[in-house]
Design a protein around this motif. Structure first.
Motif, PDB file in Angstrom:
ATOM      1  N   ARG A  42      28.122  37.516  54.891  1.00 24.47           N
ATOM      2  CA  ARG A  42      27.883  36.066  55.008  1.00 24.47           C
ATOM      3  C   ARG A  42      28.438  35.288  53.810  1.00 24.47           C
ATOM      4  O   ARG A  42      27.855  34.310  53.366  1.00 24.47           O
ATOM      5  N   THR A  43      29.544  35.742  53.264  1.00 22.11           N
ATOM      6  CA  THR A  43      30.129  35.092  52.090  1.00 22.11           C
ATOM      7  C   THR A  43      30.959  33.867  52.494  1.00 22.11           C
ATOM      8  O   THR A  43      31.357  33.717  53.652  1.00 22.11           O
ATOM      9  N   THR A  44      31.264  33.032  51.514  1.00 27.77           N
ATOM     10  CA  THR A  44      32.043  31.814  51.768  1.00 27.77           C
ATOM     11  C   THR A  44      33.536  32.134  51.841  1.00 27.77           C
ATOM     12  O   THR A  44      33.994  33.176  51.340  1.00 27.77           O
ATOM     13  N   TYR A  45      34.295  31.219  52.426  1.00 29.05           N
ATOM     14  CA  TYR A  45      35.747  31.384  52.463  1.00 29.05           C
ATOM     15  C   TYR A  45      36.317  31.431  51.048  1.00 29.05           C
ATOM     16  O   TYR A  45      37.259  32.175  50.763  1.00 29.05           O
ATOM     17  N   GLU A  46      35.743  30.618  50.158  1.00 28.83           N
ATOM     18  CA  GLU A  46      36.233  30.546  48.785  1.00 28.83           C
ATOM     19  C   GLU A  46      36.066  31.876  48.056  1.00 28.83           C
ATOM     20  O   GLU A  46      36.975  32.346  47.367  1.00 28.83           O
ATOM     21  N   ALA A  47      34.896  32.493  48.234  1.00 30.62           N
ATOM     22  CA  ALA A  47      34.639  33.789  47.590  1.00 30.62           C
ATOM     23  C   ALA A  47      35.532  34.875  48.189  1.00 30.62           C
ATOM     24  O   ALA A  47      36.062  35.736  47.469  1.00 30.62           O
ATOM     25  N   ARG A  48      35.706  34.847  49.484  1.00 27.84           N
ATOM     26  CA  ARG A  48      36.562  35.834  50.144  1.00 27.84           C
ATOM     27  C   ARG A  48      37.997  35.726  49.628  1.00 27.84           C
ATOM     28  O   ARG A  48      38.626  36.735  49.315  1.00 27.84           O
ATOM     29  N   ALA A  49      38.497  34.512  49.587  1.00 27.17           N
ATOM     30  CA  ALA A  49      39.872  34.294  49.139  1.00 27.17           C
ATOM     31  C   ALA A  49      40.057  34.761  47.698  1.00 27.17           C
ATOM     32  O   ALA A  49      41.046  35.425  47.366  1.00 27.17           O
ATOM     33  N   GLU A  68      41.009  34.033  35.809  1.00 26.48           N
ATOM     34  CA  GLU A  68      42.295  33.462  36.208  1.00 26.48           C
ATOM     35  C   GLU A  68      42.344  33.235  37.717  1.00 26.48           C
ATOM     36  O   GLU A  68      42.818  32.188  38.182  1.00 26.48           O
ATOM     37  N   VAL A  69      41.859  34.197  38.479  1.00 25.57           N
ATOM     38  CA  VAL A  69      41.958  34.106  39.937  1.00 25.57           C
ATOM     39  C   VAL A  69      40.997  33.063  40.504  1.00 25.57           C
ATOM     40  O   VAL A  69      41.279  32.448  41.537  1.00 25.57           O
ATOM     41  N   SER A  70      39.884  32.843  39.839  1.00 22.44           N
ATOM     42  CA  SER A  70      38.875  31.925  40.379  1.00 22.44           C
ATOM     43  C   SER A  70      39.056  30.479  39.917  1.00 22.44           C
ATOM     44  O   SER A  70      38.171  29.650  40.131  1.00 22.44           O
ATOM     45  N   VAL A  71      40.194  30.171  39.329  1.00 22.74           N
ATOM     46  CA  VAL A  71      40.445  28.796  38.872  1.00 22.74           C
ATOM     47  C   VAL A  71      40.377  27.802  40.028  1.00 22.74           C
ATOM     48  O   VAL A  71      39.858  26.691  39.896  1.00 22.74           O
ATOM     49  N   GLU A  72      40.893  28.187  41.190  1.00 21.76           N
ATOM     50  CA  GLU A  72      40.900  27.287  42.357  1.00 21.76           C
ATOM     51  C   GLU A  72      39.478  27.004  42.853  1.00 21.76           C
ATOM     52  O   GLU A  72      39.149  25.877  43.216  1.00 21.76           O
ATOM     53  N   PHE A  73      38.631  28.041  42.856  1.00 17.45           N
ATOM     54  CA  PHE A  73      37.255  27.903  43.342  1.00 17.45           C
ATOM     55  C   PHE A  73      36.281  28.532  42.325  1.00 17.45           C
ATOM     56  O   PHE A  73      35.704  29.593  42.574  1.00 17.45           O
ATOM     57  N   PRO A  74      36.107  27.904  41.170  1.00 14.90           N
ATOM     58  CA  PRO A  74      35.280  28.502  40.107  1.00 14.90           C
ATOM     59  C   PRO A  74      33.828  28.724  40.513  1.00 14.90           C
ATOM     60  O   PRO A  74      33.182  29.656  40.026  1.00 14.90           O
ATOM     61  N   GLU A  75      33.324  27.904  41.426  1.00 18.52           N
ATOM     62  CA  GLU A  75      31.931  28.050  41.844  1.00 18.52           C
ATOM     63  C   GLU A  75      31.704  29.317  42.675  1.00 18.52           C
ATOM     64  O   GLU A  75      30.569  29.739  42.900  1.00 18.52           O
ATOM     65  N   GLN A  79      29.884  35.237  43.593  1.00 20.51           N
ATOM     66  CA  GLN A  79      29.929  35.886  44.907  1.00 20.51           C
ATOM     67  C   GLN A  79      31.205  36.717  45.057  1.00 20.51           C
ATOM     68  O   GLN A  79      31.192  37.789  45.654  1.00 20.51           O
ATOM     69  N   ALA A  80      32.300  36.228  44.484  1.00 22.27           N
ATOM     70  CA  ALA A  80      33.564  36.963  44.552  1.00 22.27           C
ATOM     71  C   ALA A  80      33.468  38.286  43.809  1.00 22.27           C
ATOM     72  O   ALA A  80      34.010  39.301  44.261  1.00 22.27           O
ATOM     73  N   LYS A  81      32.796  38.308  42.681  1.00 24.47           N
ATOM     74  CA  LYS A  81      32.632  39.549  41.914  1.00 24.47           C
ATOM     75  C   LYS A  81      31.913  40.612  42.750  1.00 24.47           C
ATOM     76  O   LYS A  81      32.277  41.796  42.722  1.00 24.47           O
ATOM     77  N   LYS A  82      30.884  40.199  43.474  1.00 26.93           N
ATOM     78  CA  LYS A  82      30.150  41.131  44.331  1.00 26.93           C
ATOM     79  C   LYS A  82      31.057  41.667  45.439  1.00 26.93           C
ATOM     80  O   LYS A  82      31.029  42.859  45.772  1.00 26.93           O
ATOM     81  N   LEU A  83      31.875  40.772  45.989  1.00 31.39           N
ATOM     82  CA  LEU A  83      32.809  41.192  47.041  1.00 31.39           C
ATOM     83  C   LEU A  83      33.848  42.177  46.502  1.00 31.39           C
ATOM     84  O   LEU A  83      34.204  43.144  47.178  1.00 31.39           O
ATOM     85  N   ILE A  84      34.330  41.925  45.303  1.00 34.20           N
ATOM     86  CA  ILE A  84      35.327  42.812  44.693  1.00 34.20           C
ATOM     87  C   ILE A  84      34.756  44.217  44.538  1.00 34.20           C
ATOM     88  O   ILE A  84      35.433  45.210  44.800  1.00 34.20           O
ATOM     89  N   ARG A  85      33.503  44.304  44.118  1.00 39.77           N
ATOM     90  CA  ARG A  85      32.861  45.619  43.994  1.00 39.77           C
ATOM     91  C   ARG A  85      32.795  46.314  45.347  1.00 39.77           C
ATOM     92  O   ARG A  85      33.062  47.518  45.459  1.00 39.77           O
TER      93      ARG A  85
END
Length: 203
Positions: A42-49, A68-75, A79-85
């Motif tokens: 149930r993650t956001t599009y921003e976190a997925r991207a 560096e990668v989260s500059v576009e969607f810092p918020e 959630q992105a870190k959890k997805l990366i794991r």
């Protein structure tokens, strides 16, 4: 439409952080794979991207930091870190083409982009310590590793303008962290401080 929206967000992140690398097709392939395997939840599009582009760069051997990668969607960073794991657990990372030289050159460019002598010394320093580290489990790399390699290189060549405070300022890394990481690296060859490198022909 959901897939299209996902691609749109991925391309926004990719065009911001690495537009020249030609990874658009691979990013979209990864996005579809992770979507179909239920990795996203149930993650956001921003976190997925953010997570997909981060992984694509890692897979490509051109790793960027999550900052560096989260500059576009810092918020979306947490959630992105959890997805990366989750992605790493799903894919496995043992055979990923980590590229230490790429990480080093990025750091060198931040410090002194036009200083070719410093760049060569930094590359030689990296090659020397990579050979030692690859034969031992006694050292674990972190992002400060590449900054410390640059500091070691500048001390060995007795560079007149690249001081520890210069490197600290250019790379946004505290002098304390640089000192600590340098000490860890030099302990691999029986030294304690970068000052001891002066006049030594180690590599």
């Amino acid at each position: 439409r959901k897939v299209t929206d996902g691609f749109f967000h991925c391309n926004m992140v990719l065009s911001n952080v690495a537009p020249q690398m030609g990874l658009k097709q691979r990013v979209e392939e990864l996005y579809l794979t992770f979507l179909n395997k239920g990795i996203f939840g149930r993650t956001t599009y921003e976190a997925r991207a953010t997570a997909v582009v981060y992984y694509a760069l890692l897979e490509n051997g051109t790793q960027h930091t999550i900052k560096e990668v989260s500059v576009e969607f810092p918020e979306s960073t947490r959630q992105a870190k959890k997805l990366i794991r989750k992605i790493k657990q799903f894919v496995g990372v043992k055979k990923l083409p980590y590229n230490p030289r790429y990480r080093l050159i990025k750091t060198v460019i931040m410090i002194a982009p036009d200083d070719l002598a410093f760049r060569r010394e930094a590359e030689n320093t990296l090659e020397y310590f990579e050979a030692i580290i690859n034969q031992s489990d006694a050292y674990t790399k972190n992002p400060t590793y590449y900054v410390a390699i640059c500091w070691i290189a500048s001390k060995k060549m007795v560079h007149p303008t690249i001081l520890r405070k210069t490197i600290s300022s250019k790379t946004n890394t505290s002098e304390r962290l640089i000192y600590g990481e340098t000490k860890k690296i030099l302990s691999l060859i029986g030294l304690k401080t970068a000052q001891e490198l002066k006049g030594k022909q180690l590599w």
